[in-house]
Design a protein around this motif. Sequence first.
Motif, PDB file in Angstrom:
ATOM      1  N   GLN A  98       0.842  -1.192   0.000  1.00 56.08           N
ATOM      2  CA  GLN A  98       0.000   0.000   0.000  1.00 56.08           C
ATOM      3  C   GLN A  98       0.877   1.241   0.000  1.00 56.08           C
ATOM      4  N   GLY A  99       0.777   2.018  -1.061  1.00 53.27           N
ATOM      5  CA  GLY A  99       1.614   3.207  -1.224  1.00 53.27           C
ATOM      6  C   GLY A  99       2.003   3.360  -2.675  1.00 53.27           C
ATOM      7  N   SER A 100       2.000   4.594  -3.168  1.00 54.93           N
ATOM      8  CA  SER A 100       2.259   4.837  -4.590  1.00 54.93           C
ATOM      9  C   SER A 100       3.732   4.774  -4.953  1.00 54.93           C
ATOM     10  N   GLY A 101       4.621   4.712  -3.970  1.00 58.80           N
ATOM     11  CA  GLY A 101       6.047   4.755  -4.274  1.00 58.80           C
ATOM     12  C   GLY A 101       6.682   3.428  -4.591  1.00 58.80           C
ATOM     13  N   MET A 102       5.927   2.336  -4.518  1.00 58.87           N
ATOM     14  CA  MET A 102       6.527   1.022  -4.716  1.00 58.87           C
ATOM     15  C   MET A 102       5.489   0.049  -5.250  1.00 58.87           C
ATOM     16  N   GLN A 103       5.909  -0.831  -6.143  1.00 61.56           N
ATOM     17  CA  GLN A 103       5.046  -1.871  -6.683  1.00 61.56           C
ATOM     18  C   GLN A 103       5.797  -3.192  -6.696  1.00 61.56           C
ATOM     19  N   LEU A 104       5.240  -4.203  -6.072  1.00 61.54           N
ATOM     20  CA  LEU A 104       5.866  -5.519  -6.023  1.00 61.54           C
ATOM     21  C   LEU A 104       5.599  -6.275  -7.318  1.00 61.54           C
ATOM     22  N   GLY A 105       6.413  -7.303  -7.569  1.00 63.02           N
ATOM     23  CA  GLY A 105       6.278  -8.071  -8.795  1.00 63.02           C
ATOM     24  C   GLY A 105       4.950  -8.796  -8.896  1.00 63.02           C
ATOM     25  N   ALA A 106       4.535  -9.459  -7.816  1.00 66.87           N
ATOM     26  CA  ALA A 106       3.263 -10.190  -7.834  1.00 66.87           C
ATOM     27  C   ALA A 106       2.090  -9.249  -8.052  1.00 66.87           C
ATOM     28  N   GLU A 107       2.182  -8.052  -7.518  1.00 61.03           N
ATOM     29  CA  GLU A 107       1.129  -7.051  -7.688  1.00 61.03           C
ATOM     30  C   GLU A 107       0.981  -6.658  -9.159  1.00 61.03           C
ATOM     31  N   GLY A 108       2.116  -6.422  -9.820  1.00 57.75           N
ATOM     32  CA  GLY A 108       2.067  -6.073 -11.239  1.00 57.75           C
ATOM     33  C   GLY A 108       1.531  -7.204 -12.088  1.00 57.75           C
ATOM     34  N   PHE A 109       1.925  -8.436 -11.770  1.00 57.37           N
ATOM     35  CA  PHE A 109       1.447  -9.575 -12.536  1.00 57.37           C
ATOM     36  C   PHE A 109      -0.058  -9.776 -12.353  1.00 57.37           C
ATOM     37  N   ALA A 110      -0.567  -9.505 -11.159  1.00 54.40           N
ATOM     38  CA  ALA A 110      -2.002  -9.641 -10.914  1.00 54.40           C
ATOM     39  C   ALA A 110      -2.782  -8.645 -11.767  1.00 54.40           C
ATOM     40  N   VAL A 111      -2.326  -7.387 -11.795  1.00 50.98           N
ATOM     41  CA  VAL A 111      -2.998  -6.374 -12.615  1.00 50.98           C
ATOM     42  C   VAL A 111      -2.847  -6.699 -14.097  1.00 50.98           C
ATOM     43  N   GLY A 112      -1.648  -7.157 -14.495  1.00 48.91           N
ATOM     44  CA  GLY A 112      -1.444  -7.538 -15.888  1.00 48.91           C
ATOM     45  C   GLY A 112      -2.345  -8.690 -16.307  1.00 48.91           C
ATOM     46  N   PHE A 113      -2.582  -9.629 -15.399  1.00 48.19           N
ATOM     47  CA  PHE A 113      -3.477 -10.748 -15.689  1.00 48.19           C
ATOM     48  C   PHE A 113      -4.902 -10.244 -15.913  1.00 48.19           C
ATOM     49  N   LEU A 114      -5.361  -9.291 -15.099  1.00 47.94           N
ATOM     50  CA  LEU A 114      -6.705  -8.734 -15.272  1.00 47.94           C
ATOM     51  C   LEU A 114      -6.813  -7.986 -16.593  1.00 47.94           C
ATOM     52  N   TYR A 115      -5.825  -7.190 -16.921  1.00 48.53           N
ATOM     53  CA  TYR A 115      -5.831  -6.491 -18.210  1.00 48.53           C
ATOM     54  C   TYR A 115      -5.837  -7.482 -19.375  1.00 48.53           C
ATOM     55  N   THR A 116      -5.051  -8.550 -19.253  1.00 47.50           N
ATOM     56  CA  THR A 116      -4.970  -9.534 -20.330  1.00 47.50           C
ATOM     57  C   THR A 116      -6.307 -10.245 -20.532  1.00 47.50           C
ATOM     58  N   ILE A 117      -7.024 -10.505 -19.445  1.00 49.71           N
ATOM     59  CA  ILE A 117      -8.359 -11.113 -19.566  1.00 49.71           C
ATOM     60  C   ILE A 117      -9.272 -10.218 -20.395  1.00 49.71           C
ATOM     61  N   VAL A 118      -9.281  -8.924 -20.092  1.00 49.49           N
ATOM     62  CA  VAL A 118     -10.120  -7.980 -20.834  1.00 49.49           C
ATOM     63  C   VAL A 118      -9.697  -7.933 -22.301  1.00 49.49           C
ATOM     64  N   GLY A 119      -8.385  -7.899 -22.552  1.00 48.20           N
ATOM     65  CA  GLY A 119      -7.902  -7.856 -23.928  1.00 48.20           C
ATOM     66  C   GLY A 119      -8.272  -9.099 -24.720  1.00 48.20           C
ATOM     67  N   LEU A 120      -8.138 -10.278 -24.091  1.00 51.39           N
ATOM     68  CA  LEU A 120      -8.483 -11.527 -24.776  1.00 51.39           C
ATOM     69  C   LEU A 120      -9.985 -11.616 -25.051  1.00 51.39           C
ATOM     70  N   PHE A 158     -21.469 -12.590 -21.041  1.00 52.24           N
ATOM     71  CA  PHE A 158     -20.367 -13.151 -20.255  1.00 52.24           C
ATOM     72  C   PHE A 158     -19.117 -12.280 -20.370  1.00 52.24           C
ATOM     73  N   ALA A 159     -18.771 -11.861 -21.572  1.00 54.40           N
ATOM     74  CA  ALA A 159     -17.579 -11.031 -21.787  1.00 54.40           C
ATOM     75  C   ALA A 159     -17.709  -9.690 -21.079  1.00 54.40           C
ATOM     76  N   ILE A 160     -18.926  -9.092 -21.137  1.00 58.71           N
ATOM     77  CA  ILE A 160     -19.125  -7.798 -20.487  1.00 58.71           C
ATOM     78  C   ILE A 160     -19.011  -7.931 -18.973  1.00 58.71           C
ATOM     79  N   CYS A 161     -19.620  -8.976 -18.401  1.00 58.95           N
ATOM     80  CA  CYS A 161     -19.590  -9.151 -16.940  1.00 58.95           C
ATOM     81  C   CYS A 161     -18.169  -9.401 -16.440  1.00 58.95           C
ATOM     82  N   VAL A 162     -17.439 -10.282 -17.117  1.00 57.09           N
ATOM     83  CA  VAL A 162     -16.068 -10.580 -16.694  1.00 57.09           C
ATOM     84  C   VAL A 162     -15.181  -9.352 -16.861  1.00 57.09           C
ATOM     85  N   SER A 163     -15.330  -8.617 -17.965  1.00 54.99           N
ATOM     86  CA  SER A 163     -14.526  -7.404 -18.188  1.00 54.99           C
ATOM     87  C   SER A 163     -14.840  -6.347 -17.133  1.00 54.99           C
ATOM     88  N   PHE A 164     -16.139  -6.204 -16.801  1.00 57.09           N
ATOM     89  CA  PHE A 164     -16.524  -5.245 -15.765  1.00 57.09           C
ATOM     90  C   PHE A 164     -15.910  -5.626 -14.423  1.00 57.09           C
TER      91      PHE A 164
END
Length: 346
Positions: free
Chosen positions: A267-289, A313-319
């Motif tokens: 928690q804090g804008s000055g640092m991002q952990l690797g697992a945190e970035g991968f989790a967000v990237g996974f969510l973005y990738t789901i929307v893109g796919l 289904f695509a709209i609900c998961v993307s939302f």
Amino acid sequence: MAIPSSSAYLFLLSFFTLSLFLAISTAESESELELVADLRALQSESKSGVIHLDDRTIAKFLTSPKTPRPYSILIFFDATQLHDKTELHLRELRQEFALVASSFITNHNNSNTKLFFADIEFRESQSSFHLFGVNSLPHIRLVGPTAKSLKDESEQMDQGDFSRLAESMAEFVESRTKLTVGPIHRPPILSKTQMGLIVALLLISSPFIAKKIFAGETLLHDPKIWLSGAVFIYFFSVSGAMHNIIRKMPMFLVDRNDPNKLIFFYQGSGMQLGAEGFAVGFLYTIVGLLLAFVTHLLVYVKNAKAKRVAMVFAICVSFWAVQKVIFLDNWKTGYGIHGFWPSSWN
């Protein structure tokens, strides 16, 4: 003609005083030469040229000799028990420090006696840490020839300069000692033996590779490989993986209050952990796919009911995925995202 007794007495007194002064000066000079010789001997015993100091050798080379000393010592303060704390980067900084030391010795043809590189380990030399007033790591100090108080008169390297590693250490040395470090000699990624093996394998396999290329049977001719590569690049770009590589961010941290607990989201804008970035990237990738599925595959489905179900289904998961990303951003930074209706709708 005989010399008066008072004049003879003054002459002998001056002679003995001068002799004593020369003898003391010679002894001090020989003592300084012995210290330099001892430092060079310790330096030659180290593979990287970094001398390992402890409480005894600190007293021998820094606190006991009179100032000005004929040398300066750049000291890296280390603690092996903290090497596992990746956020400190002690292991990496120690390697970069050794790289500066070996490059300095190489660039001066092993003939310099003005500057020596050394390290001190906390468990072995706690009193020396206290003597320098070191209470946090990483820490590098330069002890100049005229420094009497190791805590107040030695010069500390700013911790903000550690980001450039060996180059910033070299700049610190050059700015404080007026000595030239020279180019940093980093070891090659591959040794000569490894390069030779790679070249030999390429030469042996080149006829078979050329045959596959002309026949169109390589992996590069497979559309699935290009599709997988595109998805990977998309995930790599939106997950902050490049940031993790450049900053050498850990995947997670150990909770200081509970060592058995792992922290995956910081928690804090000055640092991002690797697992945190991968989790967000996974969510973005789901929307893109899902978007790619709707625009490139779903259009070929002839059943209207199946299309509607797939679209819902695509709209609900993307939302859901976007909502999770917004929630995480608000939790980390405190900034909220709000929707605004057109003023004519009010």
